[in-house]
Write an enzyme that holds these catalytic residues in place. Structure first.
Site, short mmCIF file in Angstrom:
data_model
loop_
_atom_site.label_atom_id
_atom_site.label_comp_id
_atom_site.label_asym_id
_atom_site.label_seq_id
_atom_site.Cartn_x
_atom_site.Cartn_y
_atom_site.Cartn_z
N HIS A 33 0.82 -1.22 0.00
CA HIS A 33 0.00 0.00 0.00
C HIS A 33 0.84 1.27 0.00
O HIS A 33 0.32 2.36 -0.22
CB HIS A 33 -1.02 -0.01 1.16
CG HIS A 33 -0.49 0.40 2.49
ND1 HIS A 33 -0.15 -0.50 3.47
CD2 HIS A 33 -0.26 1.61 3.03
CE1 HIS A 33 0.26 0.14 4.55
NE2 HIS A 33 0.21 1.43 4.31
N ASP B 41 0.20 -7.63 2.05
CA ASP B 41 0.65 -6.24 1.91
C ASP B 41 2.17 -6.22 1.83
O ASP B 41 2.85 -5.92 2.82
CB ASP B 41 0.12 -5.44 3.13
CG ASP B 41 0.25 -3.94 2.94
OD1 ASP B 41 0.59 -3.50 1.83
OD2 ASP B 41 0.01 -3.21 3.93
N SER C 125 4.38 2.53 8.03
CA SER C 125 4.08 1.43 7.13
C SER C 125 5.26 1.09 6.24
O SER C 125 6.04 1.97 5.85
CB SER C 125 2.90 1.79 6.22
OG SER C 125 1.71 1.55 6.88
N1 ARG Z 1 -1.12 2.04 7.52
C1 ARG Z 1 -0.20 2.87 8.25
C2 ARG Z 1 0.71 3.60 7.30
O1 ARG Z 1 0.36 3.72 6.15
C3 ARG Z 1 0.57 2.12 9.30
C4 ARG Z 1 -0.32 1.73 10.37
C5 ARG Z 1 0.32 1.07 11.50
N2 ARG Z 1 -0.52 1.38 12.59
C6 ARG Z 1 -0.46 0.85 13.80
N3 ARG Z 1 -1.28 1.29 14.69
N4 ARG Z 1 0.41 -0.08 14.08
O2 ARG Z 1 1.71 4.18 7.66
#
Ligand code: ARG
Length: 305
Positions: A90, A144, A248
Site C-alpha cells: 500500500h 501487503d 508502514s
Molecule cells: N497504515 C499505516 C501507514 O500507512 C501504518 C499503520 C500502523 N498502525 C499501527 N497502529 N500499528 O503508515
C-alpha cells in the site's frame, strides 16, 4: 506535502472500516493482549519509542515522494539484498518507474542508511522496478508486500535474514519484537484521520508479539473483514507503544542470539495508534505465500537461520 500525508492517513482510516460502529475501545481488550500499565507513563506518545542510534538499523530505508518543495517520507522499507528493498504494497502501489517532476526531480526515491532525515547521510537510490505482491488485496490488506528493485546496489550493509517458509519459530507470543520508522509519534484514536507529528530522527519501539487467537479476538466482529493470521502478525497493544501512520512498510524485527536481526514482519495497518488493547498488524513474512513472493524476486535475499 499534505496530499501524501492524507493518502497515508486514508490507508490508516480504511483499516478501521467496520469499527466505527463499535467505537468502544474497551471492547477491543482481549485475553492475552497486554493491558495498559497501571502507572502513567511520562511520555505516552507513539508509540512510546526512543531515537534509534545511527548504525543499529543500517538496512532501514526511507521511501520518499517529491512534494513540490522537497521530498516527503511516506513509508519505511528494509534493505533485504544490496539492490532490493522490501516494503508494504500500500506504500508503493501508485509508484511508477522513471517518473520525473516538472522540475526534473525523480518523483519517488529511496534512501538507505540515513537516521536523521534532514541530514545528507546514506545512499539515495531510485526504484528501477516495482513488484507489488500480485495477491495483495487493498480491501482486506492481505499480502501487503512489495519489493523495490534499486537502480544500483547499496554496498556494505548487513541485511536482516528472513524466516524460511513456514517457520514461525521467531513468533512466540510475548517475545519482544522491534519496529522502527519515521511515522507519527502521537497516539491516534480509531477514527482520527490526518494530523500526526512526524520526527526527523528515526524512532524505535519494542513490542511484544501477540498470538493469533487473542489478536483475532481483538478484531473479530469489529473490523470487517477481520484479521487474517495466515498472512498477518500482531504486536503491541499496551496502549502506549505502537507503530503509526508513516511507519508502514518498515520492519518488524527480532534480535538473533548470535547478533543480527531476523525480519519477521512489514508494518501494515492498525486501528488508530497505541489504542489500549489493540495491537498493530504486520505482514507475516514466515507465511509461505509471502515468503514465495519475496523469494521469487530473484535477488540474493538471505533466509534463515
Ligand atoms: N497504515 C499505516 C501507514 O500507512 C501504518 C499503520 C500502523 N498502525 C499501527 N497502529 N500499528 O503508515
Amino acid at each position: 506535502m499534505a496530499r501524501v500525508r492524507r493518502r497515508v492517513a486514508r490507508m490508516a482510516a480504511w483499516s478501521v472500516t467496520g469499527l466505527l460502529i463499535v467505537a468502544g475501545v474497551a471492547a477491543a481488550t482481549a485475553v492475552g493482549v497486554p493491558s495498559a500499565p497501571k502507572a502513567l507513563r511520562p511520555i505516552p506518545r507513539i508509540v512510546g519509542g526512543a531515537d534509534a542510534p545511527a548504525g543499529v538499523f543500517p538496512f532501514m530505508a526511507a521511501l520518499q515522494q517529491w512534494e513540490g518543495d522537497g521530498y516527503l517520507t511516506i513509508c519505511g522499507g528494509t534493505l533485504i539484498a544490496p539492490d532490493e528493498v522490501l516494503t508494504a504494497a500500500h506504500c508503493v502501489d501508485q509508484w511508477a518507474v522513471g517518473q520525473a517532476t516538472a522540475g526534473g526531480q525523480p518523483r519517488e526515491r529511496v534512501i538507505v542508511g540515513r537516521t536523521v532525515l534532514s541530514s545528507g547521510d546514506g545512499s539515495v537510490r531510485l526504484p528501477e522496478a516495482i513488484r507489488v505482491d500480485p495477491t495483495w488485496d487493498s480491501a482486506t490488506e492481505t499480502d501487503d508486500a512489495a519489493v523495490l528493485q534499486l537502480d544500483a546496489p547499496v554496498g556494505g550493509v548487513s541485511t536482516p535474514t528472513l524466516p524460511v517458509s513456514g517457520n514461525r519459530g521467531y513468533e512466540r507470543p510475548g517475545a519482544p519484537a522491534v519496529t522502527v520508522g519515521w511515522g507519527s509519534t502521537q497516539p491516534q484514536g480509531p477514527t482520527d484521520v490526518g494530523g500526526g507529528v512526524y520526527p526527523d530522527e528515526l524512532r524505535q519501539v519494542s513490542l511484544p508479539l501477540v498470538g493469533d487467537g487473542p489478536c483475532q479476538g481483538v478484531f473479530d466482529g469489529k473490523r470487517n473483514p477481520a484479521l487474517f493470521p495466515k498472512v498477518m502478525l500482531c504486536a503491541g497493544g499496551d496502549g502506549h507503544h505502537d507503530a503509526c501512520t508513516g511507519d508502514s512498510g518498515g520492519p518488524l524485527l527480532t534480535a538473533l542470539a548470535g547478533g543480527g536481526w531476523e525480519l519477521i514482519g512489514i508494518t501494515s495497518w492498525g486501528n488508530g495508534c497505541a489504542v489500549p488493547g489493540t495491537p498493530g498488524v504486520f505482514t507475516r513474512l514466515s507465511a509461505p505465500e509471502i515468503h514465495d513472493f519475496v523469494a521469487t524476486s530473484g535477488g540474493s535475499v538471505a533466509f534463515g537461520p
